[in-house]
Write an enzyme that holds these catalytic residues in place. Structure first.
Site, PDB file in Angstrom:
ATOM      1  N   LYS A 210       6.618  23.100 -16.786  1.00  0.00           N
ATOM      2  CA  LYS A 210       6.148  24.096 -17.761  1.00  0.00           C
ATOM      3  C   LYS A 210       7.236  25.143 -18.001  1.00  0.00           C
ATOM      4  O   LYS A 210       7.556  25.470 -19.134  1.00  0.00           O
ATOM      5  CB  LYS A 210       4.865  24.754 -17.228  1.00  0.00           C
ATOM      6  CG  LYS A 210       4.327  25.843 -18.099  1.00  0.00           C
ATOM      7  CD  LYS A 210       3.045  26.399 -17.515  1.00  0.00           C
ATOM      8  CE  LYS A 210       2.630  27.657 -18.240  1.00  0.00           C
ATOM      9  NZ  LYS A 210       1.426  28.260 -17.672  1.00  0.00           N
ATOM     10  N   GLU A 216      13.550  22.637  -7.792  1.00  0.00           N
ATOM     11  CA  GLU A 216      13.413  21.255  -7.315  1.00  0.00           C
ATOM     12  C   GLU A 216      13.524  20.285  -8.497  1.00  0.00           C
ATOM     13  O   GLU A 216      14.233  19.273  -8.441  1.00  0.00           O
ATOM     14  CB  GLU A 216      12.048  21.054  -6.633  1.00  0.00           C
ATOM     15  CG  GLU A 216      11.856  21.826  -5.339  1.00  0.00           C
ATOM     16  CD  GLU A 216      11.300  23.245  -5.549  1.00  0.00           C
ATOM     17  OE1 GLU A 216      11.441  23.781  -6.678  1.00  0.00           O
ATOM     18  OE2 GLU A 216      10.764  23.802  -4.583  1.00  0.00           O
ATOM     19  N   GLY A 271      -0.231  25.451 -14.551  1.00  0.00           N
ATOM     20  CA  GLY A 271       0.354  24.209 -14.039  1.00  0.00           C
ATOM     21  C   GLY A 271      -0.648  23.330 -13.324  1.00  0.00           C
ATOM     22  O   GLY A 271      -0.716  22.113 -13.544  1.00  0.00           O
ATOM     23  N   ARG A 272      -1.484  23.929 -12.472  1.00  0.00           N
ATOM     24  CA  ARG A 272      -2.424  23.123 -11.674  1.00  0.00           C
ATOM     25  C   ARG A 272      -3.605  22.621 -12.489  1.00  0.00           C
ATOM     26  O   ARG A 272      -4.458  21.901 -11.973  1.00  0.00           O
ATOM     27  CB  ARG A 272      -2.872  23.916 -10.445  1.00  0.00           C
ATOM     28  CG  ARG A 272      -3.404  25.298 -10.744  1.00  0.00           C
ATOM     29  CD  ARG A 272      -3.483  26.148  -9.487  1.00  0.00           C
ATOM     30  NE  ARG A 272      -3.902  27.515  -9.743  1.00  0.00           N
ATOM     31  CZ  ARG A 272      -3.071  28.513 -10.041  1.00  0.00           C
ATOM     32  NH1 ARG A 272      -1.783  28.290 -10.143  1.00  0.00           N
ATOM     33  NH2 ARG A 272      -3.525  29.733 -10.239  1.00  0.00           N
ATOM     34  N   GLU A 357      -3.978  27.676  -4.592  1.00  0.00           N
ATOM     35  CA  GLU A 357      -3.110  28.479  -5.463  1.00  0.00           C
ATOM     36  C   GLU A 357      -3.969  29.379  -6.369  1.00  0.00           C
ATOM     37  O   GLU A 357      -3.543  30.447  -6.781  1.00  0.00           O
ATOM     38  CB  GLU A 357      -2.193  27.575  -6.308  1.00  0.00           C
ATOM     39  CG  GLU A 357      -0.912  28.277  -6.722  1.00  0.00           C
ATOM     40  CD  GLU A 357       0.152  27.357  -7.306  1.00  0.00           C
ATOM     41  OE1 GLU A 357       1.313  27.453  -6.908  1.00  0.00           O
ATOM     42  OE2 GLU A 357      -0.183  26.547  -8.194  1.00  0.00           O
ATOM     43  N   HIS A 388     -11.008   8.336  12.656  1.00  0.00           N
ATOM     44  CA  HIS A 388     -10.260   7.950  13.855  1.00  0.00           C
ATOM     45  C   HIS A 388      -9.158   8.968  14.126  1.00  0.00           C
ATOM     46  O   HIS A 388      -8.183   8.663  14.811  1.00  0.00           O
ATOM     47  CB  HIS A 388      -9.689   6.540  13.679  1.00  0.00           C
ATOM     48  CG  HIS A 388     -10.782   5.555  13.408  1.00  0.00           C
ATOM     49  ND1 HIS A 388     -11.484   4.931  14.412  1.00  0.00           N
ATOM     50  CD2 HIS A 388     -11.344   5.145  12.239  1.00  0.00           C
ATOM     51  CE1 HIS A 388     -12.418   4.156  13.865  1.00  0.00           C
ATOM     52  NE2 HIS A 388     -12.353   4.274  12.547  1.00  0.00           N
ATOM     53  N   LYS A 516      10.768  31.896  -3.646  1.00  0.00           N
ATOM     54  CA  LYS A 516      11.778  31.428  -4.615  1.00  0.00           C
ATOM     55  C   LYS A 516      12.923  32.430  -4.694  1.00  0.00           C
ATOM     56  O   LYS A 516      14.092  32.064  -4.680  1.00  0.00           O
ATOM     57  CB  LYS A 516      11.153  31.264  -6.010  1.00  0.00           C
ATOM     58  CG  LYS A 516      10.165  30.124  -6.132  1.00  0.00           C
ATOM     59  CD  LYS A 516       9.712  30.005  -7.576  1.00  0.00           C
ATOM     60  CE  LYS A 516       8.470  29.168  -7.705  1.00  0.00           C
ATOM     61  NZ  LYS A 516       7.898  29.146  -9.039  1.00  0.00           N
TER      62      LYS A 516
HETATM   63  O1  F6P Z   1       5.692  27.256  -7.340  1.00  0.00           O
HETATM   64  C1  F6P Z   1       4.401  27.010  -7.785  1.00  0.00           C
HETATM   65  C2  F6P Z   1       4.399  26.573  -9.203  1.00  0.00           C
HETATM   66  O2  F6P Z   1       4.687  27.671  -9.974  1.00  0.00           O
HETATM   67  C3  F6P Z   1       3.075  25.932  -9.603  1.00  0.00           C
HETATM   68  O3  F6P Z   1       2.148  26.843 -10.015  1.00  0.00           O
HETATM   69  C4  F6P Z   1       3.511  24.992 -10.665  1.00  0.00           C
HETATM   70  O4  F6P Z   1       2.556  23.994 -10.918  1.00  0.00           O
HETATM   71  C5  F6P Z   1       4.784  24.453 -10.076  1.00  0.00           C
HETATM   72  O5  F6P Z   1       5.371  25.568  -9.449  1.00  0.00           O
HETATM   73  C6  F6P Z   1       5.741  23.808 -11.045  1.00  0.00           C
HETATM   74  O6  F6P Z   1       6.083  24.681 -12.080  1.00  0.00           O
HETATM   75  P1  F6P Z   1       6.783  24.143 -13.395  1.00  0.00           P
HETATM   76  O7  F6P Z   1       5.855  23.178 -14.062  1.00  0.00           O
HETATM   77  O8  F6P Z   1       7.050  25.356 -14.211  1.00  0.00           O
HETATM   78  O9  F6P Z   1       8.069  23.446 -12.979  1.00  0.00           O
END
Ligand code: F6P
Length: 553
Positions: A210, A216, A271-272, A357, A388, A516
């Site tokens: 987004k 990452e 995002g979630r 979150e 288990h 971050k």
């Molecule tokens: O670090 C958490 C977060 O901000 C989530 O809320 C989000 O889904 C994820 O990182 C990825 O964010 P993006 O879609 O902006 O890369």
């Protein structure tokens, strides 16, 4: 924005719930079942293809009535309308949270800043359809003209967990020809292992972010592009193999993705909550667009149920208020999600992000420190495997762990008596949690085994299962696109309702930002920058030194 009672814990409803809690001390669910043969029927409801048995809870009619009264006193109905109508419910970012618009079939317009978001969503779905159909029918090919065989989705958090869950859940509906891979972590193993399995000529990369600023995702995408260009020197070919889903189109263009290869995200989707948007493209590549639309239809059916069903029959409301009951009145610290279905094995991971979150907050919407507990720890795993492993603690540990059992009535893979075996396991667990085993029963079993009196006395206390542990059982005819859509939407609304009661903003996530920011300061030092940076604490400094002295710099 609809108001919230100034002090939640001083409301008459809260006080009444405290009294109910005292009255129920020592009351056993198994006795409530014996006293009321209709209990299972009375505490059962359904909606959008899902069935909920909530009879194995520490509840009476009075408790439920008071929980619903509490929901009303927190203005739940008005807050729900504010959410669904696109009002700025995300108060710290002054945005709506319109994930429901993503599955709105298109009849009612919802306007945000003068733009009809439903029409925009429908246009994007059409674009997704064209892309997915072209790739699956092999009209769209890679730079050498070979059809695509692999899609690599690069994204993390909400840009990863939802699509991965649904992609796995709908495997019985998978189209032949495309394998979807998911790369999330900055651990280089993940991208390297994935690239080893793919061929640059036939791989399509989807950069899912987004913000298009997530470390990452960006670092993994750079590695993917370098790998691709090593095999294909023609920079132009990147445009055939790299696409993005983002709200930050300029950043995607800077990365080298042409605007016609960018699918939109909007700041009114968290995002979630985004798997229903173009972030769901990996799902659509896996099962085709018709099944993706069926997923949306299932979620929309749950949205309608949430909006229209009376509180006392409303699945998300009932489940949310039961969660409030245990978190705030019985001191439960966690909530277990236990899917008894291999296809739903990633549901706990997705719901963990969704809920933790959203409701892992310590201040009210106006910034006042909470004087009550908010979101619990969400965890879980697939059954019967968990039996288990960690179920021991659920049955005999000192903590109260409410659980949701989730199991379809029919399986996609009937083999031997497996599905009945699985169902029996699931029912045995919720029954054991509820009924437990008394000391007398434990003793009697040991006597029947022929144990000596001394052995009976020694062993019996270890075999006692206290019972009276609450659970819900959620079921559906089968795991289908529609029921999976409804299931995920159910938990989204459950999370929202709890956020309303606790008066937190369920749609921001400021807590993830500090890590971050600090990471940006630490990384250069790990990479050898010796300049005078502000000192960290001695533990962090020492670990940085350890990393550097081990041949990394
Ligand atoms: O670090 C958490 C977060 O901000 C989530 O809320 C989000 O889904 C994820 O990182 C990825 O964010 P993006 O879609 O902006 O890369």
């Amino acid at each position: 924005m609809p108001a919230h009672p100034a002090v939640l814990t001083s409301t008459p409803e809260w006080q009444r719930l405290k009294e109910h809690r005292k009255r129920l001390d020592g009351v056993l669910m198994k006795d409530l079942f014996s006293e009321d043969p209709e209990r299972a029927k009375r505490y059962f409801t359904e909606g959008a293809g899902l069935f909920l048995d909530y009879s194995k809870n520490r509840i009476t009619d009075e408790v439920l009535e008071t929980l619903f009264a509490l929901a009303k006193s927190c203005n739940l109905e008005a807050r729900r309308e504010a959410l669904l109508q696109g009002r700025p419910v995300n108060v710290t970012e002054n945005r709506p949270a319109l994930h429901t618009a993503l599955r709105n079939p298109g009849s009612d317009a919802i306007t945000v800043a003068g733009q009809d978001v439903v029409a925009e969503v429908q246009r994007t779905l059409k674009r997704m359809e064209t892309l997915v159909d072209d790739v699956l029918s092999q009209r769209r090919t890679g730079f050498t003209g070979k059809p695509f065989t692999d899609v690599v989705s690069i994204g993390i958090g909400g840009s990863y967990l939802g699509p991965k869950l649904v992609g796995e859940a709908l495997q019985p509906y998978a189209k032949a020809g495309i394998r979807c891979h998911y790369v999330a972590n900055i651990d280089g193993t993940e991208i390297c292992e994935t690239l080893r399995q793919t061929d640059p000529e036939t791989t399509l990369f989807l950069i899912q972010s987004k913000s298009f600023q997530t470390q990452e995702t960006l670092e993994n995408s750079k590695v993917a592009r370098q790998w691709f260009l090593k095999h294909c020197v023609d920079e132009q070919a990147v445009s055939k193999h790299f696409m993005a889903v983002t709200a930050n189109v300029p950043a995607a263009q800077d990365f080298g993705i042409s605007s016609d290869n960018v699918f939109p995200m909007w700041d009114w989707v968290g995002g979630r909550y985004s798997l229903w948007s173009a972030i769901g493209l990996p799902i659509a590549f896996t099962v085709g667009m018709a099944n993706f639309r069926a997923l949306l239809a299932g979620a929309h059916a749950m949205d309608q149920h949430f909006r229209e069903a009376p509180l006392a029959q409303n699945l998300p409301v009932i489940m949310a208020m039961l969660g409030i009951w245990y978190t705030n009145f019985w001191d439960a610290e966690t909530h277990a999600i236990l899917p008894y279905d291999h296809y739903l094995r990633s549901l706990p991971d997705h719901l963990q992000q969704l809920d933790m979150e959203s409701n892992g907050k310590s201040v009210t919407r106006d910034g006042t420190a909470l004087a009550w507990q908010s979101g619990p720890i969400i965890w879980g795993g697939v059954g019967a495997n968990g039996q288990h492993a960690y179920h021991q603690l659920i049955h005999q540990g000192t903590r109260l762990i409410p659980a949701d059992f989730i199991i379809p009535l029919k399986t996609h893979n009937p083999v031997a008596t497996h599905h009945a075996d699985l169902f029996a396991n699931c029912l045995s667990q919720s029954r054991a949690m509820m009924a437990g085993k008394s000391l007398e029963k434990a003793r009697a079993e040991l006597v029947a085994e022929g144990r000596s009196e001394a052995e009976v006395e020694q062993l019996a206390p270890h075999k006692v299962i206290p019972g009276n542990k609450p659970s819900n059982t959620l079921t559906m005819e089968k795991v289908t696109p529609e029921t999976v859509g409804a299931l995920i939407a159910l938990y989204e609304h459950r999370t929202f309702v709890q956020g309303v009661i606790w008066d937190v903003n369920s749609f921001d996530q400021w807590g993830v930002e500090l890590g971050k920011q600090l990471g940006k300061g630490i990384l250069p030092r790990l990479l050898g920058d010796n300049s005078d940076r502000p000192a960290s604490d001695s533990s962090t400094d020492h670990l940085i030194e350890l990393f550097r002295s081990n041949g990394n710099v």
